[in-house]
Each structure stands twice: as structure tokens, then as C-alpha cells.
Design an enzyme around this catalytic site. Structure first.
Site, mmCIF file in Angstrom:
data_model
loop_
_atom_site.group_PDB
_atom_site.id
_atom_site.type_symbol
_atom_site.label_atom_id
_atom_site.label_comp_id
_atom_site.label_asym_id
_atom_site.label_seq_id
_atom_site.Cartn_x
_atom_site.Cartn_y
_atom_site.Cartn_z
ATOM 1 N N ALA A 193 0.827 -1.056 -0.058
ATOM 2 C CA ALA A 193 -0.079 -0.055 -0.041
ATOM 3 C C ALA A 193 0.969 1.235 0.009
ATOM 4 O O ALA A 193 2.122 1.215 0.420
ATOM 5 C CB ALA A 193 -0.743 -0.031 1.270
ATOM 6 N N ASP A 194 0.338 2.503 -0.268
ATOM 7 C CA ASP A 194 0.884 3.833 -0.060
ATOM 8 C C ASP A 194 0.646 3.942 1.310
ATOM 9 O O ASP A 194 -0.160 3.341 2.131
ATOM 10 C CB ASP A 194 0.533 4.651 -1.207
ATOM 11 C CG ASP A 194 1.310 5.668 -1.468
ATOM 12 O OD1 ASP A 194 2.440 5.806 -0.417
ATOM 13 O OD2 ASP A 194 1.514 6.401 -2.487
ATOM 14 N N PHE A 195 1.181 5.146 1.622
ATOM 15 C CA PHE A 195 1.213 5.407 3.062
ATOM 16 C C PHE A 195 -0.582 5.603 3.659
ATOM 17 O O PHE A 195 -1.174 6.715 3.050
ATOM 18 C CB PHE A 195 1.643 7.073 3.221
ATOM 19 C CG PHE A 195 2.002 7.595 4.599
ATOM 20 C CD1 PHE A 195 3.449 7.209 5.206
ATOM 21 C CD2 PHE A 195 1.084 7.665 5.432
ATOM 22 C CE1 PHE A 195 3.457 7.698 6.302
ATOM 23 C CE2 PHE A 195 1.153 7.991 6.730
ATOM 24 C CZ PHE A 195 2.537 8.287 7.261
ATOM 25 N N ASN A 196 -0.901 4.751 4.254
ATOM 26 C CA ASN A 196 -2.277 4.872 5.093
ATOM 27 C C ASN A 196 -3.385 4.461 3.874
ATOM 28 O O ASN A 196 -4.405 4.803 4.280
ATOM 29 C CB ASN A 196 -2.452 6.123 5.784
ATOM 30 C CG ASN A 196 -3.692 6.205 6.605
ATOM 31 O OD1 ASN A 196 -3.743 5.158 7.554
ATOM 32 N ND2 ASN A 196 -4.226 7.217 6.513
#
Length: 719
Positions: free
Chosen positions: A264-267
Site C-alpha cells: 500500500a501507499d502511506f495509510n
């Protein structure tokens, strides 16, 4: 086939330990700083401290000493001997900062691009980093979006070739080799097309456009062996990428055969909730794991909810096991089970001075990325001994590294320093050098000292105006609605022109800007981008002719912001505008500006002059397109010869032209050479009806020239 020891580790793991392996957190959660109370952070993530003993990966935990300490502590406290993975954003250099990727795209130099990645990998590996979140292969058409600086441009073919070489430069032939790190291609997919150029905004496009333009560069990076893929923040066909099964399993794994790790990307797993694609964290975890997203970054829904989802029968536990195996296989490929510290080297990481070899390479890479946009009356190159005026917020600034340049970095060389090293301080006079602050801090212009600059510099032989945008106003979270230079910067250029002296405008930016307002007042116009540590030296090399500019634009420069998106490989409309008949109203046109950009894709000037002649297309058997390129000047130079093709009539609408090849040729003064391209069937294939990849016999326009707007054309039948 999974190695037995990896399968054994998975068999021994509890479900909680498996889910921890699929989680990436920042280094502060490990308590390296004893003065920080972690009660709050753990409560925010809803995890217990003991879970940290099994976490699989660290985000931006850099520095060889920190990595060694953290890895040592982790292995001592972990029940199973599974090392941590350390990942970081190494976008254009680690310590030696290199040109931003958009500038590297303008080099059209594939070997240089690979060298760019090699240098980044070597320095990052010494700092203990195992994976870089690069290359970013998002195709871009809207310079209002701040992250255009991180990609190599608007063309799928060029982006694909650059992506291949960057993966090779980072990873080499074996990830276990010293100085090699794993590449994580991002952001999958179509993150570079947010509506209005506004960060994190909706992405919506047809499946044909998605496959023709946006997917090829990701595919090229994966075919080159990229170890990881990062899912993007945006929606694809109305479903957020982190929970998009058709994207992550359908296209990535089933169609393309990718067997590496997805992250995933951040969050972004958590962001399925505000997207409205998941009701809560539990549903976000269910959808992301089902979709094929292996690792969660900086949120903990996998740890907090996946066990219950398995127990409730909503999630197949084999999906978790498969993801864990892929993560462990990456750790094994990096050699971390044998040497968990890999290349972490405190002595090399903390060396007092910069690496001379890397700085020399950075200087050449930077010079090759500069694009000369205008040079009337041979305003450039400068001559030593001239009295040079230098004004503008980037005249003496060292804030020219560019966004995403990290926290551990060598200082930059300013333009002033670079010029003085070519001539002498006595020959350089400065004015109005106050730096331009960031819009993020409420600063939108420089102080108006144009009259002082006029009076101080009016007797110089030539005046350089160093203008642009603050480096922090580029990159993530830095979208703009306007692309002009600030008011006082434009005013400075126009006033300096009134001195009657030659004015050379040098633009520092992370995106194409709207330069039409200052074009006429600029005798020469240089697109300097953000060139990194050797910025000033590289620019001085170009300005004084020690490096003959060879950069070509990898992204179109708009005539007006109102044209955006403006790009060279657009579709033809049913009512195309013919510039020969400007009075016709009911055609696709603007009333107040041209349809074409101010500077098109592939455009760039040189101090040499090149003449193209003897263009031909031989269509007996193989289709061979050729042209003779002659350097008609007294200066040796490098020309980028470009091949474009148009499918004249097909089952679906095709672009007016597409880049299908390019070749850089270095020619001595008055040397000429024939350049040839073989037109292959693969160049002519496209996604037709029902997204089938097809070749359709018919007429094709074959074009060779110096850029997308200046070329020879011949129409041929290819069956």
C-alpha cells in the site's frame, strides 16, 4: 516453488505473526529514542507493544547505525529469526542528489538513467536501505500536479524505456550483490491523472486510454524484474487501487505474471473508508487482502481485523499465507536471512565528504538534463571575461535540489558559485537575489527590487535572470492552479530587457511552467529544472559551452494553463483545426491561443545546428525508415533523432502520432550520418475493441524528425 525453510517459517508463525509480517511502520515505533513515550502512538494504531517483535518492515528508517541497532534488537526479541525489511523514498539520489526524474527524462539518455539509479542504490544500500520506492512510472499530462517532477514525462514509450533502465540500475543482476537494492515501481495505477491536477483527486478514464497510455511503463518495469509494486491512492474504474482486485490480481498477477510483493501507499488501506469503498477498518482489510495487496503501510487494519475476518469465514487464510511467503521470498532474495544488515556500513554512510566519483557523475547527468528552449542571435554560450549580471531568487540559492531529496544529503552548488568557477567573482555582479519562499508558508512572491537590479546591471554585457518556483512547492501535496512565474519575477525579466542587453532566463522548476509572458523578453531561455547537488556547476558548463545542451522535453510546455492537459499524442477529432484556415469557427480550437503547446514534446535546441535530409521509407519486406542527419555547424553536438508513427484508420480512434523509437547520435562538426529504424509489427499494435491487443493492416504515417512537431512524414501500407 517455495523454499522449504520459508514454508517452515510460515508454518511456525501464528496468525498474528503473519499479519505483522504484512505490516510496515515507521522506526519511532521501535523506541530507539528512550525519551519518546510510545503509549500514545500504540493506542492510536490499536496495537500492543509485543506486536512490534513480529513486524515485517520499517518505513524510512535510514542511517547505517540506526538500521544495525534496530535489526539487532528486533532479531533478539523476535520469536522467529525473520529480519526486518528497510524501505525508503530514494527518488533521485540518497546523499549525492541527482536531477529530478522529470529532468532525467529530458536527457533521453538510457545509459545515464541506469547510472542515475546505480548511484542512488549504492549510497542507499550503505545507509542500510533494502528497498526504494522508485521508479515512479506514472504517465503525466497535467503540470498543475506537483508530482510530475517524480516521473519521466508524458510518453508511454519513453517512460517504459526509462523505467526498465532504472530497475536495472537499482537491482543489478542479483539483489544480494553489494550496492544493490530492490525497486518498488509505483504508483499502480494511473496516479498521474488526477482531475484538475489536484493531488489525491479522482482518476477516471476509459479502459482503452488506461491500457494504451498509462499501463505500459509499469509493465516494462515489471518485465525488467522490479521486485515490488506500490498501489496508488486513487481509484481505478471507481475502486481504490489498494482494494482493487481486478487491478492487483487480474492485471498485475494473472495477465502480467507478477510474483513479487505488493504494498500500500502511506495509510491507503485506511483511506478506503473516506473513499466510501469500505465501511470501516475491518472491511478495508478484507477488501485489500482479497484484492491481493500484500503489505499495509502505516495503518494496522490487517493486524487488528484480519484474524476475526478469517474466523468469521470472510477471508481465506491461504491469501494471508501467500502474501507472507512473497514477503519472505523478497527478504531471501536480498540475502537478509544470511546477513540481516546487508550493506549497512556506518563508515561509508557517515563519510565526512561527498563521493568524488558520484559528484562527477551527478554533474554530467545534470548537464544532460538541461533543455535549451530559445537562443536568439546566439545569446549563448557565454564568453569568459564578459561582465555578467546575475539576478533573481535562484541566482545564489542552494535550494535547488528538488522535492523528495531526502534528509541526508550533500549541499548543492549554487548558480553563482558555478559561474564564478568559470570566470571570476570580479566579472559577476548580482542584484535582487532574495530567495523565493514557499506557498506552503504563505509566501507567493519575492521582494520587488527590480529598479535596483536595473540600475546595478544595466552596464553588464549580458544579464542572467534566475527564476522559478520554490522546490518545496513541487512534489506530493503541491498542486497549483496557476503556472506563471510570480509577478515580481516576470517584472524583473521585462525590466532587465529594457537595458538593451542580452537577457538569458534560467528557469528552476519541478514542472513545466507557463513561460509565454517572458518569452519575448528572453534572448535565451534555459529550462534548468532542479538538478541536484551539482546544479550550479552543470548549468555553468552549459552556459559557457563546455557542455553542448542536448536535453529534449519529455513533457510539453503549455502556451496557457487553460490548454491543460496539452500533450503531443492526443486523438484526432472529427473537426480538426487547420492552421491554414484560422477563420473557420466550427472546429476544435481556442479563440485566444493556439491548440499546440508553447514547446512540444521532444523539443530542445543545441549550440550545434543539425539538418535532416534524404528521408525515405523502404517497404519491401521489412519496413525501414531512414534519414540523414548532418551537423552543419563548427561545434560537435548530440542530436536525438525521433521516430513517430500514426495509424491512419483503425477500428478505434488512434493518436495523431506516437513515439516508437529514438536514437542519440553524436556528430563532429560537419559530420553527417544516416539513421535508420526498423518498423516492427509490435510498434503498430494497439488495444482495439474489447481491449484485445491487435494489429490491423492499413496505412501508416511514418515520421522521423527532431521533435514531435518537426519531422518528415511518409504514408505507407503495411499488411
Amino acid at each position: 516453488m517455495t523454499k522449504p525453510f520459508i514454508q517452515q517459517l510460515v508454518n511456525e508463525m501464528t496468525l498474528e505473526e503473519k499479519l505483522a509480517q504484512l505490516t510496515q511502520l515507521g522506526p519511532h515505533y521501535w523506541g530507539l529514542d528512550d525519551t519518546v513515550d510510545l503509549t500514545g502512538p500504540f493506542k492510536e494504531l490499536n496495537i500492543q507493544p509485543h506486536v512490534m517483535n513480529s513486524i515485517g518492515s520499517v518505513l524510512n528508517g535510514v542511517g547505517a547505525k540506526n538500521v544495525i541497532e534496530l535489526q539487532t534488537r528486533h532479531l533478539a526479541s523476535s520469536r522467529l529469526p525473520v529480519p526486518l525489511l528497510f524501505m525508503a523514498d530514494v527518488i533521485h539520489g540518497y546523499r549525492t542528489i541527482l536531477p529530478i526524474p522529470l529532468a532525467m527524462g529530458c536527457s533521453f539518455d538510457l545509459e545515464a538513467c541506469e547510472r542515475f539509479a546505480e548511484i542512488s542504490a549504492r549510497e542507499a544500500a550503505a545507509a542500510g536501505i533494502h528497498v526504494t520506492f522508485s521508479p515512479m512510472t506514472d504517465l503525466v499530462r497535467d503540470p498543475r500536479w506537483g508530482r510530475v517532477m517524480e516521473t519521466t514525462g508524458e510518453d508511454p514509450y519513453l517512460n517504459a524505456r526509462m523505467a526498465e533502465r532504472m530497475v536495472r540500475g537499482y537491482q543489478g543482476m542479483d539483489l544480494k550483490d553489494k550496492g544493490r537494492i530492490a525497486a518498488c515501481v509505483k504508483h499502480f495505477a494511473a496516479y498521474g491523472a488526477p482531475e484538475g491536477g489536484r493531488e489525491y483527486n479522482t482518476v477516471d478514464m476509459s479502459s482503452g486510454v488506461f491500457r494504451e497510455y498509462y499501463l505500459p511503463a509499469y509493465k516494462a518495469a515489471i518485465d525488467a524484474g522490479a521486485a515490488m509494486v506500490m498501489a496508488s491512492f486513487n481509484t481505478v474504474d471507481r475502486i481504490p487501487a489498494s482494494g482493487n482486485e481486478q487491478l492487483l490480481r487480474g492485471i498485475l498477477r494473472e495477465e502480467w505474471g507478477f510474483d513479487g510483493v505488493t504494498i500500500a501507499d502511506f495509510n491507503s488501506v485506511n483511506e478506503l473508508v473516506p473513499h466510501g469503498a469500505a465501511q470501516d477498518g475491518s472491511e478495508a482489510a478484507e477488501k485489500s487482502l482479497t484484492a491481493g495487496l500484500d503489505m499495509e503501510m502505516m495503518s494496522t487494519h490487517y493486524i487488528n481485523h484480519a484474524a476475526a475476518l478469517v474466523e468469521e469465514g470472510k477471508l481465506d487464510s491461504t491469501l494471508i499465507d501467500e502474501a507472507v511467503i512473497r514477503v519472505l521470498e523478497l527478504k531471501d532474495a536480498l540475502g537478509l536471512f544470511e546477513n540481516p544488515f546487508k550493506d549497512a556500513d556506518p563508515e561509508a554512510d557517515e563519510a565526512a565528504g561527498p563521493d568524488p566519483e558520484h559528484r562527477r557523475a551527478a554533474r554530467v547527468l545534470a548537464a544532460s538534463s538541461v533543455v535549451l528552449l530559445k537562443n536568439d542571435q546566439a545569446a549563448l554560450p557565454l564568453q569568459r571575461g564578459m561582465k555578467i549580471g546575475l539576478a533573481g531568487p535562484f541566482a545564489t540559492s542552494v535550494q535547488v535540489l528538488g522535492g523528495w531529496s531526502g534528509t541526508v544529503k550533500d549541499s548543492a552548488v549554487s548558480l553563482y558559485e558555478g559561474i564564478v568557477r568559470k570566470t571570476s567573482a570580479a566579472d559577476v555582479l548580482t542584484a535582487m537575489t532574495g530567495e523565493l519562499g514557499s506557498m506552503l508558508e504563505g509566501v507567493f512572491d519575492v521582494e520587488d527590487e527590480t529598479e535596483d537590479a536595473y540600475n546595478r546591471l544595466k552596464d553588464c554585457d549580458v544579464i542572467l535572470a534566475a527564476v522559478g518556483e520554490n522546490q518545496h512547492d513541487t512534489g506530493e501535496g503541491a498542486s497549483k492552479s496557476g503556472l506563471r512565474l510570480s509577478t515580481n519575477q516576470e517584472k524583473l525579466i521585462l525590466r532587465l530587457k529594457e537595458t538593451g542587453k542580452r537577457v538569458v532566463t534560467i528557469v528552476f522548476s519541478g514542472r513545466p511552467l507557463e513561460l509565454k509572458p517572458v518569452l519575448e523578453a528572453s534572448d535565451a531561455l534555459v529550462q534548468a529544472w532542479f538538478l541536484g547537488s551539482e546544479s550550479g556547476n552543470a548549468l555553468a558548463d552549459v552556459l559557457f559551452g563546455d557542455y553542448n545542451p542536448s536535453g529534449r522535453l519529455s513533457m510539453s510546455f503549455p502556451y496557457s494553463v487553460g490548454q491543460i492537459p496539452v500533450y503531443y499524442n492526443a486523438y484526432q477529432t472529427g473537426r480538426p483545426f487547420d492552421p491554414g484556415y484560422p477563420q473557420i469557427r466550427y472546429v476544435s480550437r481556442y479563440l485566444d491561443c493556439p491548440n499546440d503547446p508553447l514547446f512540444c514534446f521532444g523539443y530542445g535546441l543545441s549550440y550545434s545546428s543539425f539538418e535532416y535530409s534524404s528521408f525515405s521509407v523502404e517497404n519491401t519486406g521489412d519496413t525501414i525508415a531512414s534519414v540523414v542527419v548532418e551537423n552543419t555547424s563548427d561545434i560537435a553536438g548530440k542530436e536525438t533523432v525521433q521516430l513517430y508513427i500514426r495509424d491512419v484508420s483503425a477500428s478505434v480512434v488512434r493518436p495523431v502520432k506516437e513515439l516508437k523509437g529514438f536514437l542519440q547520435v553524436s556528430l563532429a562538426a560537419h559530420e553527417k550520418r544516416q539513421v535508420s529504424f526498423t518498423v516492427t509489427r509490435d510498434m503498430l499494435m494497439f488495444y482495439g475493441r474489447d481491449n484485445q491487443y491487435v494489429f490491423e493492416p492499413g496505412e501508416f504515417d511514418i515520421m522521423i524528425g527532431r521533435n514531435s512537431g518537426d519531422h518528415f512524414t511518409q504514408r505507407v501500407w503495411i499488411g
